[in-house]
Design an enzyme around this catalytic site. Structure first.
Site, PDB file in Angstrom:
ATOM      1  N   ILE A  65     120.137  67.757  34.413  1.00 22.12           N
ATOM      2  CA  ILE A  65     120.780  68.749  33.968  1.00 22.12           C
ATOM      3  C   ILE A  65     119.638  69.842  33.559  1.00 22.12           C
ATOM      4  O   ILE A  65     120.086  71.810  33.431  1.00 22.12           O
ATOM      5  CB  ILE A  65     121.919  68.581  33.464  1.00 22.12           C
ATOM      6  CG1 ILE A  65     123.304  70.420  32.129  1.00 22.12           C
ATOM      7  CG2 ILE A  65     122.222  68.512  32.122  1.00 22.12           C
ATOM      8  CD1 ILE A  65     124.023  70.094  32.506  1.00 22.12           C
ATOM      9  N   TYR A  78     130.886  53.951  23.826  1.00 20.03           N
ATOM     10  CA  TYR A  78     129.931  53.974  25.498  1.00 20.03           C
ATOM     11  C   TYR A  78     130.312  52.857  25.798  1.00 20.03           C
ATOM     12  O   TYR A  78     130.028  52.550  26.794  1.00 20.03           O
ATOM     13  CB  TYR A  78     128.353  54.193  24.731  1.00 20.03           C
ATOM     14  CG  TYR A  78     127.190  54.123  25.451  1.00 20.03           C
ATOM     15  CD1 TYR A  78     126.757  54.228  26.537  1.00 20.03           C
ATOM     16  CD2 TYR A  78     126.463  52.874  24.829  1.00 20.03           C
ATOM     17  CE1 TYR A  78     125.706  53.984  27.645  1.00 20.03           C
ATOM     18  CE2 TYR A  78     125.288  52.123  25.784  1.00 20.03           C
ATOM     19  CZ  TYR A  78     124.676  52.382  26.647  1.00 20.03           C
ATOM     20  OH  TYR A  78     123.775  52.859  27.009  1.00 20.03           O
ATOM     21  N   LYS A  87     130.564  51.612  29.793  1.00 20.87           N
ATOM     22  CA  LYS A  87     130.214  50.749  30.303  1.00 20.87           C
ATOM     23  C   LYS A  87     131.212  49.128  30.688  1.00 20.87           C
ATOM     24  O   LYS A  87     131.151  49.452  32.180  1.00 20.87           O
ATOM     25  CB  LYS A  87     129.096  50.902  29.055  1.00 20.87           C
ATOM     26  CG  LYS A  87     128.095  51.237  29.192  1.00 20.87           C
ATOM     27  CD  LYS A  87     127.154  51.910  30.900  1.00 20.87           C
ATOM     28  CE  LYS A  87     126.580  53.109  30.170  1.00 20.87           C
ATOM     29  NZ  LYS A  87     125.763  53.703  31.454  1.00 20.87           N
ATOM     30  N   GLN A 139     115.134  59.222  29.802  1.00 18.79           N
ATOM     31  CA  GLN A 139     114.090  57.263  29.465  1.00 18.79           C
ATOM     32  C   GLN A 139     113.884  57.226  30.678  1.00 18.79           C
ATOM     33  O   GLN A 139     112.598  56.498  31.205  1.00 18.79           O
ATOM     34  CB  GLN A 139     114.197  57.320  28.391  1.00 18.79           C
ATOM     35  CG  GLN A 139     113.288  55.749  27.130  1.00 18.79           C
ATOM     36  CD  GLN A 139     113.412  55.038  27.462  1.00 18.79           C
ATOM     37  OE1 GLN A 139     115.365  54.771  26.748  1.00 18.79           O
ATOM     38  NE2 GLN A 139     112.919  54.037  25.857  1.00 18.79           N
TER      39      GLN A 139
HETATM   40  C1  AKB Z   1     121.617  51.918  22.945  1.00 19.89           C
HETATM   41  O1  AKB Z   1     121.018  52.023  21.664  1.00 19.89           O
HETATM   42  O2  AKB Z   1     122.775  53.189  23.480  1.00 19.89           O
HETATM   43  C2  AKB Z   1     120.657  52.226  24.368  1.00 19.89           C
HETATM   44  C3  AKB Z   1     122.104  51.221  25.333  1.00 19.89           C
HETATM   45  C4  AKB Z   1     121.215  49.832  24.277  1.00 19.89           C
HETATM   46  O3  AKB Z   1     122.374  50.937  25.917  1.00 19.89           O
HETATM   47  N1  AKB Z   1     119.615  51.886  24.280  1.00 19.89           N
END
Ligand code: AKB
Length: 316
Positions: free
Chosen positions: A37, A144, A148, A14
């Protein structure tokens, strides 16, 4: 001054598609090598140097850097919040290994700068949710978010220990019409425009009053480039910068769409992504970005909705 040569990893995603196009305008098409990829995104196909590259293959990645005389890398490849929860170990492996490998490459190949995106997902249920400050309680609730936050700390560590110039932003949900999102909790805010134009109705996977920080892609691309172009001595933080533009709920975005498509209707069927959203901030304080490198957003909800509907409408 030496000509910068940029490698974008994850150029088909994106952010990657639009960032590649913007950087090519700035640095010249031949100086920005796009890679992913997957096969080239239709907007990148036959429009400049392109490599089909798996970032988890360090030999191929190093060869790409050396063969193209790369001086800067934008590492955008990652599994996002919703996909990450389906396979947490895979998300951790991809998100962390790719970053550590690029940080090492940065030191070894003496790269001038690295860009790596962070996210509002670093914040968790124990973080203050309104106007979340740059420095606060950070206990992410998704893999996630954990990757990060760990990545931010690694980036800061490589900067302090090796002098590597790594820069990063905590993106809110991003809304775009040129390229598609994938695997995020904020993706509803893109899907809703597509469905409004196609079917005049949308079933949202978050509940009507779920407020989240959001940003139009034009602002996100400009922020990324402004951060990367800023003189290093202005950057007081070597963690990722909080970044803010707007904050809205599904009910509010639906109302803004109704200004253009009066028959549009929305209903709600919250799924597992509701719990992720409930652990994230409602709005973000980005004073540090505004003070250090002059960040200022241009798009609010009304302007974004008008632009999204016009451009998606033309695309057909
Ligand atoms: C997600 O929704 O995982 C991403 C973000 C906020 O990092 N768009």
């Amino acid at each position: 001054m030496k000509q910068e040569k940029i490698l974008i990893i994850g150029a088909g995603g994106q952010i990657g598609v639009e960032l590649t196009m913007a950087l090519r305008k700035l640095y010249g098409t031949d100086n920005v090598v796009a890679s992913d990829i997957r096969e080239a995104h239709p907007l990148l196909k036959d429009r400049g140097p392109y490599l089909q590259l798996n970032v988890m293959d360090p030999v191929a990645t190093l060869a790409a850097v050396r063969n193209h005389g790369i001086t800067q890398i934008y590492l955008l490849a990652a599994l996002l919040s919703a996909t990450g929860e389906k396979d947490p170990k895979k998300a951790w492996e991809i998100n962390m290994q790719s970053l550590l490998q690029i940080l090492d490459m940065g030191v070894q190949e003496k790269l001038t700068k690295i860009y790596w995106p962070s996210s509002i997902a670093v914040f968790g249920p124990t973080t203050p949710r309104d106007n979340t400050p740059q420095q606060t309680v950070i206990e992410p609730g998704t893999v996630y978010g954990i990757s990060k936050y760990a990545g931010e700390l690694w980036a800061q560590y490589y900067n302090k220990r090796w002098g590597l110039d790594v820069r990063s932003l905590r993106y809110p949900g991003l809304i775009s019409w040129k390229s598609e999102p994938g695997g995020g909790t904020t993706d509803y805010a893109v899907e809703i425009y597509h469905e409004a134009l196609k079917h005049q109705k949308y079933t949202c996977f978050l509940s009507e009053d779920t407020y989240l920080p959001m940003m139009y892609m034009d602002d996100a691309i400009r922020a990324t480039i402004e951060l990367m172009e800023a003189p290093a001595d202005l950057l007081k933080s070597r963690m990722a910068y909080n970044l803010s533009a707007m904050s809205f709920s599904p009910k509010e975005i639906a109302a803004s769409i109704r200004q253009h498509i009066p028959d549009f209707t929305i209903d709600y069927a919250p799924d597992f992504r509701q719990q992720i959203a409930d652990g994230w901030p409602k709005s973000i304080d980005d004073t540090a970005a505004r003070t250090d490198w002059n960040w200022k957003p241009e798009f609010d909800l009304e302007r974004m909705t008008a632009d999204m509907l016009t451009n998606l409408g033309k695309k057909g």
